[in-house]
Structures are given as structure tokens and as C-alpha cells.
Design a protein around this motif. Structure first.
Motif, PDB file in Angstrom:
ATOM      1  N   TYR A 161      -1.836  -0.214  -2.154  1.00  0.00           N
ATOM      2  CA  TYR A 161      -0.997   0.920  -2.530  1.00  0.00           C
ATOM      3  C   TYR A 161       0.485   0.600  -2.741  1.00  0.00           C
ATOM      4  O   TYR A 161       1.094   1.139  -3.684  1.00  0.00           O
ATOM      5  N   PRO A 162       1.135  -0.231  -1.925  1.00  0.00           N
ATOM      6  CA  PRO A 162       2.551  -0.516  -2.211  1.00  0.00           C
ATOM      7  C   PRO A 162       2.782  -1.011  -3.640  1.00  0.00           C
ATOM      8  O   PRO A 162       3.700  -0.543  -4.330  1.00  0.00           O
ATOM      9  N   SER A 163       1.946  -1.921  -4.117  1.00  0.00           N
ATOM     10  CA  SER A 163       2.127  -2.445  -5.475  1.00  0.00           C
ATOM     11  C   SER A 163       1.809  -1.376  -6.520  1.00  0.00           C
ATOM     12  O   SER A 163       2.444  -1.318  -7.583  1.00  0.00           O
ATOM     13  N   MET A 164       0.830  -0.499  -6.235  1.00  0.00           N
ATOM     14  CA  MET A 164       0.502   0.563  -7.187  1.00  0.00           C
ATOM     15  C   MET A 164       1.626   1.594  -7.260  1.00  0.00           C
ATOM     16  O   MET A 164       1.959   2.088  -8.342  1.00  0.00           O
ATOM     17  N   PHE A 165       2.217   1.925  -6.123  1.00  0.00           N
ATOM     18  CA  PHE A 165       3.359   2.849  -6.123  1.00  0.00           C
ATOM     19  C   PHE A 165       4.549   2.219  -6.841  1.00  0.00           C
ATOM     20  O   PHE A 165       5.282   2.895  -7.569  1.00  0.00           O
ATOM     21  N   LYS A 166       4.750   0.911  -6.651  1.00  0.00           N
ATOM     22  CA  LYS A 166       5.860   0.233  -7.325  1.00  0.00           C
ATOM     23  C   LYS A 166       5.664   0.256  -8.835  1.00  0.00           C
ATOM     24  O   LYS A 166       6.607   0.510  -9.598  1.00  0.00           O
ATOM     25  N   ALA A 167       4.443   0.005  -9.280  1.00  0.00           N
ATOM     26  CA  ALA A 167       4.161   0.025 -10.713  1.00  0.00           C
ATOM     27  C   ALA A 167       4.394   1.411 -11.303  1.00  0.00           C
ATOM     28  O   ALA A 167       4.874   1.558 -12.436  1.00  0.00           O
ATOM     29  N   ALA A 168       4.072   2.435 -10.531  1.00  0.00           N
ATOM     30  CA  ALA A 168       4.180   3.808 -11.033  1.00  0.00           C
ATOM     31  C   ALA A 168       5.586   4.376 -10.931  1.00  0.00           C
ATOM     32  O   ALA A 168       6.022   5.122 -11.819  1.00  0.00           O
ATOM     33  N   PHE A 169       6.311   4.011  -9.859  1.00  0.00           N
ATOM     34  CA  PHE A 169       7.586   4.678  -9.586  1.00  0.00           C
ATOM     35  C   PHE A 169       8.784   3.739  -9.400  1.00  0.00           C
ATOM     36  O   PHE A 169       9.879   4.203  -9.096  1.00  0.00           O
ATOM     37  N   GLY A 170       8.583   2.436  -9.561  1.00  0.00           N
ATOM     38  CA  GLY A 170       9.715   1.519  -9.544  1.00  0.00           C
ATOM     39  C   GLY A 170      10.015   0.850  -8.226  1.00  0.00           C
ATOM     40  O   GLY A 170      10.775  -0.108  -8.170  1.00  0.00           O
ATOM     41  N   SER A 171       9.451   1.366  -7.125  1.00  0.00           N
ATOM     42  CA  SER A 171       9.585   0.710  -5.828  1.00  0.00           C
ATOM     43  C   SER A 171       8.300   0.950  -5.047  1.00  0.00           C
ATOM     44  O   SER A 171       7.513   1.839  -5.384  1.00  0.00           O
ATOM     45  N   ASP A 172       8.105   0.146  -3.998  1.00  0.00           N
ATOM     46  CA  ASP A 172       6.846   0.270  -3.250  1.00  0.00           C
ATOM     47  C   ASP A 172       6.896   1.322  -2.151  1.00  0.00           C
ATOM     48  O   ASP A 172       5.987   1.419  -1.329  1.00  0.00           O
ATOM     49  N   GLU A 173       7.937   2.134  -2.141  1.00  0.00           N
ATOM     50  CA  GLU A 173       8.047   3.193  -1.130  1.00  0.00           C
ATOM     51  C   GLU A 173       6.980   4.262  -1.376  1.00  0.00           C
ATOM     52  O   GLU A 173       6.855   4.801  -2.487  1.00  0.00           O
ATOM     53  N   ILE A 174       6.217   4.556  -0.348  1.00  0.00           N
ATOM     54  CA  ILE A 174       5.159   5.565  -0.436  1.00  0.00           C
ATOM     55  C   ILE A 174       5.668   6.851   0.197  1.00  0.00           C
ATOM     56  O   ILE A 174       5.835   6.935   1.422  1.00  0.00           O
ATOM     57  N   THR A 175       5.938   7.840  -0.627  1.00  0.00           N
ATOM     58  CA  THR A 175       6.480   9.111  -0.157  1.00  0.00           C
ATOM     59  C   THR A 175       5.557  10.262  -0.557  1.00  0.00           C
ATOM     60  O   THR A 175       4.728  10.125  -1.462  1.00  0.00           O
ATOM     61  N   THR A 176       5.770  11.385   0.112  1.00  0.00           N
ATOM     62  CA  THR A 176       4.964  12.571  -0.206  1.00  0.00           C
ATOM     63  C   THR A 176       5.171  13.004  -1.648  1.00  0.00           C
ATOM     64  O   THR A 176       4.207  13.322  -2.357  1.00  0.00           O
ATOM     65  N   ALA A 177       6.415  13.017  -2.105  1.00  0.00           N
ATOM     66  CA  ALA A 177       6.700  13.469  -3.473  1.00  0.00           C
ATOM     67  C   ALA A 177       6.002  12.585  -4.498  1.00  0.00           C
ATOM     68  O   ALA A 177       5.397  13.084  -5.463  1.00  0.00           O
ATOM     69  N   ARG A 178       6.045  11.270  -4.304  1.00  0.00           N
ATOM     70  CA  ARG A 178       5.392  10.361  -5.242  1.00  0.00           C
ATOM     71  C   ARG A 178       3.872  10.504  -5.180  1.00  0.00           C
ATOM     72  O   ARG A 178       3.193  10.452  -6.207  1.00  0.00           O
ATOM     73  N   PHE A 179       3.383  10.669  -3.995  1.00  0.00           N
ATOM     74  CA  PHE A 179       1.942  10.884  -3.795  1.00  0.00           C
ATOM     75  C   PHE A 179       1.471  12.098  -4.578  1.00  0.00           C
ATOM     76  O   PHE A 179       0.464  12.048  -5.299  1.00  0.00           O
ATOM     77  N   MET A 180       2.208  13.199  -4.456  1.00  0.00           N
ATOM     78  CA  MET A 180       1.829  14.426  -5.146  1.00  0.00           C
ATOM     79  C   MET A 180       1.938  14.276  -6.659  1.00  0.00           C
ATOM     80  O   MET A 180       1.069  14.734  -7.419  1.00  0.00           O
ATOM     81  N   LYS A 181       2.993  13.626  -7.121  1.00  0.00           N
ATOM     82  CA  LYS A 181       3.186  13.455  -8.560  1.00  0.00           C
ATOM     83  C   LYS A 181       2.091  12.569  -9.162  1.00  0.00           C
ATOM     84  O   LYS A 181       1.621  12.811 -10.285  1.00  0.00           O
ATOM     85  N   ALA A 182       1.673  11.548  -8.412  1.00  0.00           N
ATOM     86  CA  ALA A 182       0.606  10.674  -8.913  1.00  0.00           C
ATOM     87  C   ALA A 182      -0.715  11.451  -9.031  1.00  0.00           C
ATOM     88  O   ALA A 182      -1.428  11.340 -10.041  1.00  0.00           O
ATOM     89  N   LEU A 183      -1.036  12.247  -8.016  1.00  0.00           N
ATOM     90  CA  LEU A 183      -2.240  13.077  -8.102  1.00  0.00           C
ATOM     91  C   LEU A 183      -2.162  14.025  -9.296  1.00  0.00           C
ATOM     92  O   LEU A 183      -3.145  14.216 -10.018  1.00  0.00           O
ATOM     93  N   SER A 184      -0.991  14.592  -9.533  1.00  0.00           N
ATOM     94  CA  SER A 184      -0.822  15.482 -10.682  1.00  0.00           C
ATOM     95  C   SER A 184      -1.074  14.747 -11.985  1.00  0.00           C
ATOM     96  O   SER A 184      -1.705  15.276 -12.912  1.00  0.00           O
ATOM     97  N   GLN A 185      -0.582  13.502 -12.071  1.00  0.00           N
ATOM     98  CA  GLN A 185      -0.766  12.749 -13.314  1.00  0.00           C
ATOM     99  C   GLN A 185      -2.248  12.548 -13.622  1.00  0.00           C
ATOM    100  O   GLN A 185      -2.668  12.629 -14.778  1.00  0.00           O
ATOM    101  N   PHE A 186      -3.039  12.275 -12.588  1.00  0.00           N
ATOM    102  CA  PHE A 186      -4.478  12.154 -12.834  1.00  0.00           C
ATOM    103  C   PHE A 186      -5.062  13.496 -13.253  1.00  0.00           C
ATOM    104  O   PHE A 186      -5.810  13.585 -14.241  1.00  0.00           O
TER     105      PHE A 186
END
Length: 350
Positions: A161-186
Motif C-alpha cells: 500500500y505505501p507504494s500504491m498510495f505514492k503512485a496515486a497521490f505523490g507520497s506514501d502517506e496513507i490518510t483517511t482522505a486519500r483512502f476515501m478518494k481512491a475508493l471513489s475513483q474506483f
């Protein structure tokens, strides 16, 4: 020995060719990702795509999270457990959803389909942003029974997941906001717009209704379209369609607003892919389309806030549907089925 050596060389060569082919397929799949596209016969989306543009990396992360059982307390239930692609992302065969430890929910799993055009979510409302919607099933006792904070802790411990979050959002930080936005994108990519109806409306070559389908379409426009508005086949509103109260007396939108005028109002579902999404209604009480037709024909109840469209000037309630009407309506409704949607490989668990 020479034959054995030759066989080994040929085997290795075959393996290399297969690996190259698979890698080529992966690259081709990547190269063809085109992001979110509005179908030509659809209105503009309600979702603010400028705030969360769909990227390939974001979509792939969202897909992984959608099928991730760590979203539930005991790591057994994912979003995909109750939203199964072959059933147009509903939970086929269950009247109400089943969560962890086989706990029973109170409502039928709605399809995940064309959510970019939704103004509100859930059968009983209360959520108006797709980016916030997953909080409800994650935290519900009878569904995933987990906290969002603990989900974040678990995801940070998974190596991919850190590398997947980095690819999607520019850093490997896993946050609630990024988590929600990624689910929305799917979920935004779960677009169903390739049914026979769509092809006819877009005037694609060779696409036309049969006589029964056309007759059913005319009946639909006369008797059903006021609530199930084309091309989404829902107006997105909350209405009381005359169902008798359920054993638990689910009062629908009222539970979110506490306004007496909202008692027994539920979100109008889309009729797209209706062949795949049985059972029907918010509590899955009807197993067949004919049972739905019979409800509107003869069993509409005078519950509080019954929709005016179901109250006739003569004092009768419901919508008169003869056996012939039902047959022709069924023929038309089947034109809303989208076989590609329920088999599209990129939406499936990988």
C-alpha cells in the motif's frame, strides 16, 4: 542427454515467451486506461471530478481497497463481499446484506453503478458525498464493524500500500482522505452505459427495439418514467412507493432527517441492470419483477407521505398493469441490462 537438454532449452524459451506476453498484456492494459468518460447520452456528472480526477494509479489503488477484507474488524468482509460484480455490484440472493460473523443488515445492498450522477447515497439518505459514503458500512455494527482509524493502521502494515498510495497521490502517506478518494475513483469507473437501450438511443448501427420492447418503452414512459427518469432511470429522489412497513418498521429518509414528512420515503433505485439485481426494494422483499408489478397494480398501501403519483383522482392507489403490460414492460426493462458491465475485467478483483 542432448534431447533432454534441448527440451529444457525449449521449455525455458517457452516460459520466457509467456512472461513477455503477459508483460505486454499488462503494458497494453495500462496504455489503454482513459480515465472517467461521460457516456454520450448521459447528463453532466454531479460528482466534482476536478477535486478528485480519476487516474490509473488512483483507480488501481481504489480497486485494491474495494476488495480489501482488512476494512472489516475481523478481516473477512470487503466492499466486494456485498457488492458483487456479476450481480451489478449487489449481493444477489440475500434480501438484506450480510456482514461480519454473518450478521444481518436491515436493507438490501444497492448496486454500485453510475454513482458519479448521484446527489445522495444510501436507501435512507443522510450522505451527500461519495467520498464519505464508505464510512457508513465500515463503521456499521452489522456490516464491517470497524473504525476508519484502525483501517488506516492495518493498511500501513501491508507492504503494497505505501507504494500504491505514492503512485496515486505523490507520497506514501496513507490518510483517511486519500483512502476515501481512491475508493471513489474506483466506484466512479463503475459506469453502466452499454445496454441495448443505450445503443438504440445513440443510434448505433443495427440497434433497434423489437415490437414488444418498443411497446414496453411506450408503457414505461407513460407509467414509470416520472420517477425512473431516463437515461439514469432514477430521478435520485426519495419517495414513498406504498410498501407496507417492514417488520422492523424502517422509516427510510426520516431516520436521517427526523422530519415527519420524510417517513417511509426511500431512494428511487435505478432500473438499469434490473435482471441482475434481484431481490428488489430497500429490504429485498420482492424476488421477481412480476412481484414488483403486482405491488404497484394492487398492493400499494396508504402509508404516511404516499407519493402523489400513486394516488389517482378516482381515489384508487397504484398503477394499473395488465398481464400484457407486464410482459411488454419486462421486455423493455431487459434492454437496460449491460452484460459488459457485469463482466468487465478491470472492475473485477485481481
Amino acid at each position: 542427454m542432448k534431447k533432454r537438454a534441448l527440451w529444457i532449452v525449449l521449455l525455458c524459451f517457452g516460459v520466457m515467451l509467456y512472461a513477455c506476453k503477459k508483460e505486454s498484456e499488462k503494458q497494453d492494459e495500462v496504455s489503454t486506461f482513459s480515465g472517467f468518460k461521460k457516456p454520450g447520452n448521459f447528463p453532466e456528472p454531479q460528482y466534482k471530478l476536478a477535486n478528485n480526477p480519476v487516474t490509473e494509479a488512483g483507480f488501481l489503488l481504489g480497486r485494491s481497497l474495494f476488495y480489501e477484507p482488512r476494512l472489516s474488524r475481523n478481516n473477512t468482509i470487503s466492499c466486494g463481499s456485498c457488492h458483487i460484480q456479476s450481480s451489478a455490484f449487489t449481493q444477489h440472493g440475500h434480501d438484506v446484506s450480510h456482514g461480519i460473523e454473518d450478521r444481518l443488515g436491515t436493507r438490501n445492498s444497492p448496486p454500485i453503478m453510475n454513482l458519479a450522477w448521484n446527489k445522495a447515497f444510501m436507501w435512507g439518505g443522510g450522505i451527500f458525498d461519495l467520498d464519505l459514503q464508505p464510512i457508513a458500512p465500515i463503521t456499521a455494527h452489522e456490516e464491517m464493524d470497524e473504525s476508519v482509524e484502525n483501517v488506516m493502521v492495518k493498511l500501513r502494515q501491508v507492504s503494497k500500500y505505501p507504494s500504491m498510495f505514492k503512485a496515486a497521490f505523490g507520497s506514501d502517506e496513507i490518510t483517511t482522505a486519500r483512502f476515501m478518494k481512491a475508493l471513489s475513483q474506483f466506484m466512479l469507473m463503475c459506469v453502466s452505459a452499454d445496454s441495448k437501450y443505450d445503443k438504440v438511443m445513440r443510434k448505433e448501427a443495427g440497434a433497434s427495439f423489437t415490437a414488444d420492447e418498443q411497446a414496453g418503452y411506450e408503457l414505461f414512459k407513460a407509467k414509470c418514467a416520472a420517477c425512473h427518469t431516463e437515461p439514469l432511470f432514477t430521478d435520485g429522489a426519495f419517495r414513498n412507493n406504498g410498501l407496507g412497513p417492514s417488520p422492523i418498521d424502517d422509516q427510510g429518509l426520516y431516520t436521517a432527517t427526523l422530519q415527519a414528512t420524510d417517513r417511509y420515503k426511500f431512494k428511487v433505485p435505478s432500473l438499469r441492470n434490473v435482471s441482475y439485481t434481484a431481490p428488489y426494494m430497500h429490504d429485498g422483499r420482492f424476488l421477481s419483477l412480476n412481484a414488483v408489478f403486482e405491488h404497484y397494480n394492487s398492493d400499494v398501501q396508504a402509508t404516511p407521505n404516499l407519493d402523489p403519483l400513486l394516488q389517482q383522482s378516482s381515489g384508487t392507489k397504484g398503477i394499473v398493469l395488465s398481464a400484457d403490460d407486464r410482459s411488454k414492460l419486462t421486455s423493455f426493462l431487459k434492454t437496460l441490462d449491460d452484460p459488459d458491465f457485469i463482466t468487465r475485467k478491470e472492475l473485477a478483483e485481481q
